[in-house]
Scaffold this active site. Structure first.
Site, short mmCIF file in Angstrom:
data_model
loop_
_atom_site.label_atom_id
_atom_site.label_comp_id
_atom_site.label_asym_id
_atom_site.label_seq_id
_atom_site.Cartn_x
_atom_site.Cartn_y
_atom_site.Cartn_z
N ASP A 320 0.86 -1.20 0.00
CA ASP A 320 0.00 0.00 0.00
C ASP A 320 0.89 1.24 0.00
OD1 ASP A 320 -3.26 0.30 0.81
OD2 ASP A 320 -2.03 2.12 0.75
N ASN A 383 -5.64 -4.72 -6.61
CA ASN A 383 -6.76 -4.11 -5.89
C ASN A 383 -6.57 -2.62 -5.64
OD1 ASN A 383 -9.02 -4.25 -3.67
ND2 ASN A 383 -7.21 -3.44 -2.62
N TYR A 448 -12.53 6.51 -14.35
CA TYR A 448 -12.57 5.28 -13.54
C TYR A 448 -13.23 4.14 -14.33
CZ TYR A 448 -13.70 2.55 -9.28
OH TYR A 448 -13.83 1.59 -8.32
N LYS A 452 -11.54 0.67 -15.38
CA LYS A 452 -12.10 -0.56 -14.83
C LYS A 452 -12.52 -1.52 -15.93
CE LYS A 452 -11.67 -0.21 -10.38
NZ LYS A 452 -10.52 -0.92 -9.81
N ALA A 480 -18.53 -2.51 -1.45
CA ALA A 480 -18.14 -2.56 -0.04
C ALA A 480 -17.96 -1.16 0.52
CB ALA A 480 -16.83 -3.33 0.10
N SER A 482 -15.93 1.46 2.20
CA SER A 482 -14.51 1.76 2.38
C SER A 482 -14.37 3.27 2.23
CB SER A 482 -13.68 1.06 1.30
OG SER A 482 -13.87 1.73 0.06
#
Ligand code: NAI
Length: 704
Positions: A320, A383, A448, A452, A480, A482
């Site tokens: 990360d 990810n 994005y 993607k 999710a 986040s």
């Protein structure tokens, strides 16, 4: 003498140990079982107290201390975790191997912590349990290493749900030591005094065995085989004969926290206990021995993937950059390190990496980190992600580029070096992370969405290139809560969308159990489904000789747009072959002209084939067609077109360019012009393997 730090990562064992029912019963007596728990001590229907496992491999555990060259006068059993994969049989042979995974430095006056991990299997071939031991070496600190990560206490701040009193006998260690731990501290008064105790002390693992019995009796009475995990920290010594109390708190289903207190002094002697129970899943997905890279694993989904992979045995590179949500500014090493600490505190293996996926060098460094630390890469989860949302009119080049760089180029940068390692070893599982924004569109996210959906295209071709090396590539579109989604989901909704609900699917896709490649899955809130690029049956407009007009297209629009009866293609060849076939009413040699006799036997078709060969059309063509015709009049034939000649022979060929498979009746119908080749292909009556495109040559090369 200083600790031997070079021992970290080196394999220890295998060490074998034979045992009979008498060893099992002796252990049970050593941890306080008696007539009230006859099934632990009587050979008739004998059941093994699962904590027996640790006593049975005690000799092996000693190797951790010996190999690390600890100062034996200062060692204590710090923490112990057992994870069960199958119940322990009442007799047989145990085979154990493992290694020291870490040596931590708590400071000169505080000591060192040696972490050893081992796997024990039974002579019946079954994996029995994983042990993670932390040895506290009081006299070996101050060598300049990293301190051990701190574990969170699972003990709730409320009264326990159960308390179980026990009274170990003053002679308990004398009985317990016969199960393997012969250390003088538990038997020799002189040695005990030298070590600073007034007399020999209880074995921590003996008290642990008492607690194990107590937890089974309260939570899974009579069913020790349903115990999954048993974890704790030894906090204080206790003398034999002192009464103990096991305090138990039920947490969520199948999970309890526990501790043991000295009932006389009230001191906590074992703490941070976790007891997990239920049916041991027979088909548990494990990653033991495998190495996984998870990018962007400092928080959100990546963190959960990394923790799940590690808890299932993988060694994980937690990557990360640690920057803000929009990818601007500087990174930070903290988020990745925190996740590594959490994994290590739970007994897993992980290493932190802070490289930027958006650069080629960053990608190489991430894979290098896995290679340097663990020697290979089996799993890669792409990810890492950022967001820079803007409506399209305000979408400036740098806003567009930054998002493409992290998501799409980032996946390329890490996958490229990882794929090379996987190709070399003939195994790999790669996960791309797409988004519903890419699959279906979302206002303000052109950058994005493009990135993607680019990942989907990346997967679709990489799956073909990885297939023969057993590298499978799949894509997940998560949903999710986040930091990426905190302001695009209603606040009350966020609580219900935990990343933990996405991870189970990702764990499957990362595993050897996954035998699909090129799939896209939506996953969130426990809801999973597959998304795919589906192509409708469409319509042939006009004929091969004339170009259709726009008006003809409009006239056929309903059919062209319809998705009913649509299908998914695995690769470009399949789709192009169908387009070409759409114009072909016949697929090859022996097509019956209107005035010729119809073929009634496939053999006759192949006999006629050389005469129908068009040598002019075969210039520069090198191709082998193999026909596998099933049915009563079927058989195998192959036709070699080479150097402007054609030979047809019965039987298969060693290296066919393409293979055409049909039933005899369908083959004759197609050859006789009653079954259009395209229809045969789309209905599955004609199956074409190998180079599908080359099958299109048949029509050119043979004209009857
Ligand atoms: P998150 O923001 O919690 O996690 C993304 C992580 O990637 C962050 O920890 C960040 O520091 C790291 N990162 C960003 N740029 C990096 C770089 N250049 N190099 C290395 N690390 C970098 O967000 P979340 O939701 O966990 O996202 C994970 C992935 O899932 C992303 O690819 C995201 O686009 C995707 N996704 C998430 C959805 C959701 O509902 N949360 C929906 C659809 C897709």
């Amino acid at each position: 003498m200083a600790l031997n730090l070079d021992v970290v990562g080196r394999k220890i064992g295998p060490v074998t140990m034979q045992y009979t029912w008498k060893d099992v019963a002796l252990y049970a007596l050593g941890v306080g079982a008696g007539f009230e728990e006859l099934n632990y001590v009587y050979e008739k229907d004998l059941k093994v107290i699962p904590s027996f496992g640790i006593a049975a491999v005690f000799d092996f555990l000693m190797h951790f201390g010996l190999k690390a060259e600890v100062n034996i006068a200062g060692i204590l059993h710090g923490e112990q975790q057992l994870i069960f994969h199958n119940p322990i049989p009442a007799q047989g042979e145990l085979i154990t191997e493992g290694k020291i995974t870490d040596i931590y430095d708590m400071g000169k006056d505080k000591g060192a912590v040696i972490v050893g991990k081992s796997e024990t299997s039974h002579s019946n071939g079954k994996r029995l349990f994983t042990s993670i031991i932390k040895i506290f070496s009081r006299l070996d600190g101050g060598f300049g290493g990293q301190p051990a990560p701190k574990a969170q206490s699972p003990i709730p701040d409320r009264a326990p749900d159960y308390e179980v009193e026990d009274n170990p006998s003053p002679d308990q260690p004398l009985l317990y030591r016969l199960s393997g731990d012969m250390f003088q501290l538990h038997v020799d008064p002189e040695f005990a005094k030298m070590s600073g105790f007034e007399k020999p002390i209880m074995h921590g693992l003996c008290t642990y065995g008492f607690a194990c019995r107590a937890l089974i009796a309260k939570l899974i009475p009579g069913e020790p085989e349903r115990m999954h995990r048993f974890d704790c920290r030894f906090s204080k010594t206790i003398y034999p004969g002192e009464p103990i109390k096991t305090r138990i708190w039920k947490l969520e289903d199948g999970r309890a926290a526990w501790q043991v207190v000295n009932s006389k002094t009230g001191q906590v002697v074992i703490t941070n206990g976790i007891f997990e129970y239920g049916d041991i899943p027979k088909d548990e997905i494990r990653f033991d021995g495998q190495v996984a890279i998870v990018t962007g694993a400092g928080g959100g989904l990546g963190k959960v993937y990394a923790i799940d992979l590690a808890s299932r045995g993988a060694r994980v590179v937690v990557n990360d950059l640690g920057g803000p949500r929009d990818g601007s500014g500087k990174g930070s090493s903290t988020p990745a390190q925190k996740v590594v600490d959490e994994i290590k505190a739970a007994g897993g293996e992980a290493v932190a990496n802070h490289d930027n996926v958006a650069t080629a060098m960053g990608g190489q460094n991430i894979v290098k980190c896995a290679m340097d630390k663990y020697g290979t890469v089996d799993i890669l989860i792409n990810n890492a992600g950022i967001l820079r949302d803007k409506s399209f009119v305000k979408m400036e080049p740098d806003t567009w580029q930054a998002v493409i760089d992290v998501h799409l180029n980032g996946a390329y940068n890490v996958t490229k070096p990882a794929f090379e390692v996987m190709r070399e070893k003939g195994y790999g599982r790669i996960i791309m992370t797409t988004s519903a924004a890419g699959l279906y569109g979302n206002f303000g996210q052109t950058n994005y969405s493009a990135a993607k959906m680019g990942l989907v295209g990346f997967m679709s071709t990489l799956k073909l290139e990885g297939r023969k090396y057993n590298i499978f590539v799949n894509t997940v579109a998560p949903l999710a809560a986040s930091r990426l989604t905190e302001d695009v989901m209603p606040a009350d909704f966020l609580d219900r969308v935990k990343p933990e609900f996405v991870s189970p699917l990702v764990m499957f896709l990362c595993s050897g159990r996954c035998q699909v490649s090129g799939h896209i899955y939506n996953a969130g809130m426990g809801c999973f489904n597959r998304a795919a690029v589906v192509t409708g049956p469409g319509a042939v407009v006009g004929d091969p000789e004339s170009i259709p007009t726009a008006e003809q297209v409009v006239a056929n629009l309903d059919k062209i747009q319809a998705l009913k009866g649509g299908k998914e293609y695995f690769e470009l060849n399949e789709q192009v072959a169908e387009v070409i076939n759409a114009f072909s009413q016949t697929a090859g040699p022996g097509s019956a002209s209107e005035d010729s006799d119809k073929f009634t036997d496939p053999a006759a078709v192949f006999e006629a084939m050389p005469k129908a060969f068009n040598a002019d059309a075969a210039k520069g063509v090198e191709v082998v067609f193999e026909y596998n015709i099933s049915g009563d009049s079927g058989g195998n034939w192959h036709c070699v077109v080479s150097g402007g000649t054609c030979t047809v022979e019965p039987g298969t060929h060693e290296k066919p360019t393409c293979i055409l498979k049909m039933e005899d009746k369908d083959f004759l119908a197609m050859i006789n012009g009653e079954l259009p080749a395209m229809q045969a292909f789309t209905s599955g009556k004609l199956k074409i393997g190998g180079d599908v495109m080359k099958s299109q040559l048949i029509e050119k090369l043979f004209a009857l």
